[in-house]
Scaffold this motif. Structure first.
Motif, PDB file in Angstrom:
ATOM      1  N   ARG A  53       0.887  -1.163   0.000  1.00 48.10           N
ATOM      2  CA  ARG A  53       0.000   0.000   0.000  1.00 48.10           C
ATOM      3  C   ARG A  53       0.918   1.204   0.000  1.00 48.10           C
ATOM      4  O   ARG A  53       1.673   1.411   0.950  1.00 48.10           O
ATOM      5  CB  ARG A  53      -0.901   0.001   1.230  1.00 48.10           C
ATOM      6  CG  ARG A  53      -2.033  -0.961   1.134  1.00 48.10           C
ATOM      7  CD  ARG A  53      -3.081  -0.765   2.242  1.00 48.10           C
ATOM      8  NE  ARG A  53      -3.995  -1.895   2.211  1.00 48.10           N
ATOM      9  CZ  ARG A  53      -3.799  -3.039   2.853  1.00 48.10           C
ATOM     10  NH1 ARG A  53      -2.740  -3.206   3.601  1.00 48.10           N
ATOM     11  NH2 ARG A  53      -4.677  -4.011   2.759  1.00 48.10           N
ATOM     12  N   GLN A  54       0.890   1.960  -1.075  1.00 51.42           N
ATOM     13  CA  GLN A  54       1.776   3.106  -1.270  1.00 51.42           C
ATOM     14  C   GLN A  54       1.045   4.383  -0.913  1.00 51.42           C
ATOM     15  O   GLN A  54      -0.051   4.635  -1.413  1.00 51.42           O
ATOM     16  CB  GLN A  54       2.245   3.158  -2.729  1.00 51.42           C
ATOM     17  CG  GLN A  54       3.069   4.363  -3.094  1.00 51.42           C
ATOM     18  CD  GLN A  54       4.462   4.303  -2.504  1.00 51.42           C
ATOM     19  OE1 GLN A  54       5.120   3.265  -2.559  1.00 51.42           O
ATOM     20  NE2 GLN A  54       4.921   5.399  -1.932  1.00 51.42           N
ATOM     21  N   SER A  55       1.647   5.195  -0.050  1.00 54.19           N
ATOM     22  CA  SER A  55       1.087   6.523   0.204  1.00 54.19           C
ATOM     23  C   SER A  55       1.948   7.535  -0.541  1.00 54.19           C
ATOM     24  O   SER A  55       3.162   7.560  -0.370  1.00 54.19           O
ATOM     25  CB  SER A  55       1.044   6.833   1.700  1.00 54.19           C
ATOM     26  OG  SER A  55       2.343   6.884   2.227  1.00 54.19           O
ATOM     27  N   GLY A  56       1.319   8.320  -1.410  1.00 52.02           N
ATOM     28  CA  GLY A  56       2.060   9.297  -2.206  1.00 52.02           C
ATOM     29  C   GLY A  56       2.844   8.633  -3.319  1.00 52.02           C
ATOM     30  O   GLY A  56       2.677   7.450  -3.618  1.00 52.02           O
ATOM     31  N   PRO A  57       3.746   9.399  -3.946  1.00 55.57           N
ATOM     32  CA  PRO A  57       4.527   8.853  -5.052  1.00 55.57           C
ATOM     33  C   PRO A  57       5.544   7.823  -4.569  1.00 55.57           C
ATOM     34  O   PRO A  57       6.062   7.928  -3.465  1.00 55.57           O
ATOM     35  CB  PRO A  57       5.221  10.082  -5.646  1.00 55.57           C
ATOM     36  CG  PRO A  57       5.182  11.129  -4.591  1.00 55.57           C
ATOM     37  CD  PRO A  57       4.019  10.827  -3.723  1.00 55.57           C
ATOM     38  N   ALA A  58       5.827   6.841  -5.414  1.00 56.95           N
ATOM     39  CA  ALA A  58       6.835   5.835  -5.091  1.00 56.95           C
ATOM     40  C   ALA A  58       8.216   6.267  -5.576  1.00 56.95           C
ATOM     41  O   ALA A  58       9.232   5.857  -5.024  1.00 56.95           O
ATOM     42  CB  ALA A  58       6.472   4.495  -5.724  1.00 56.95           C
TER      43      ALA A  58
END
Length: 118
Positions: free
Chosen positions: A88-93
């Motif tokens: 689960r990515q929050s914001g840009p990777a």
């Protein structure tokens, strides 16, 4: 059966490639490197931890940017020499501020930027 990070096949530098994939969309977000300790830390904390080859140090994704990767599952390929992490990515990777590091397409010899920073 208990998983032991030492059973993975690491390269000559003690590293294994690790691909981060968005668990919801299936989008490939990035690829980085992990050593056995980074794998163990990731599994114990649920926060994806990489090994930075340039800094020669652990890199907990989002520690400074706030763009955290929360581990949902960790898979290994059949040869045990590559990891796929659903996150689960929050914001840009990407460090460029884009959702994914794979934002440049090469078709017919030309580069096309597919997305701008978020």
């Amino acid at each position: 059966m208990t998983f032991d990070p030492a059973t993975l096949k690491y390269d000559d530098h003690g590293l294994v490639p690790a691909i981060a994939q968005d668990v919801t969309s299936g989008e490939v977000l990035m690829m980085a490197w992990m050593n056995a300790e980074a794998v163990a830390q990731t599994l114990s904390t649920g926060r994806v931890t990489y090994w930075s080859r340039s800094r020669q140090a652990f890199w907990i994704k989002g520690e400074t940017s706030g763009h955290v990767q929360e581990l949902v599952s960790l898979r290994m390929d059949c040869d045990r020499d590559c990891l796929l992490m659903q996150v689960r990515q929050s914001g840009p990777a990407c460090h460029t501020g884009r959702r994914t590091c794979f934002y440049t397409d090469v078709t017919a010899g030309s580069e096309v930027e597919l997305m701008s920073p978020m």
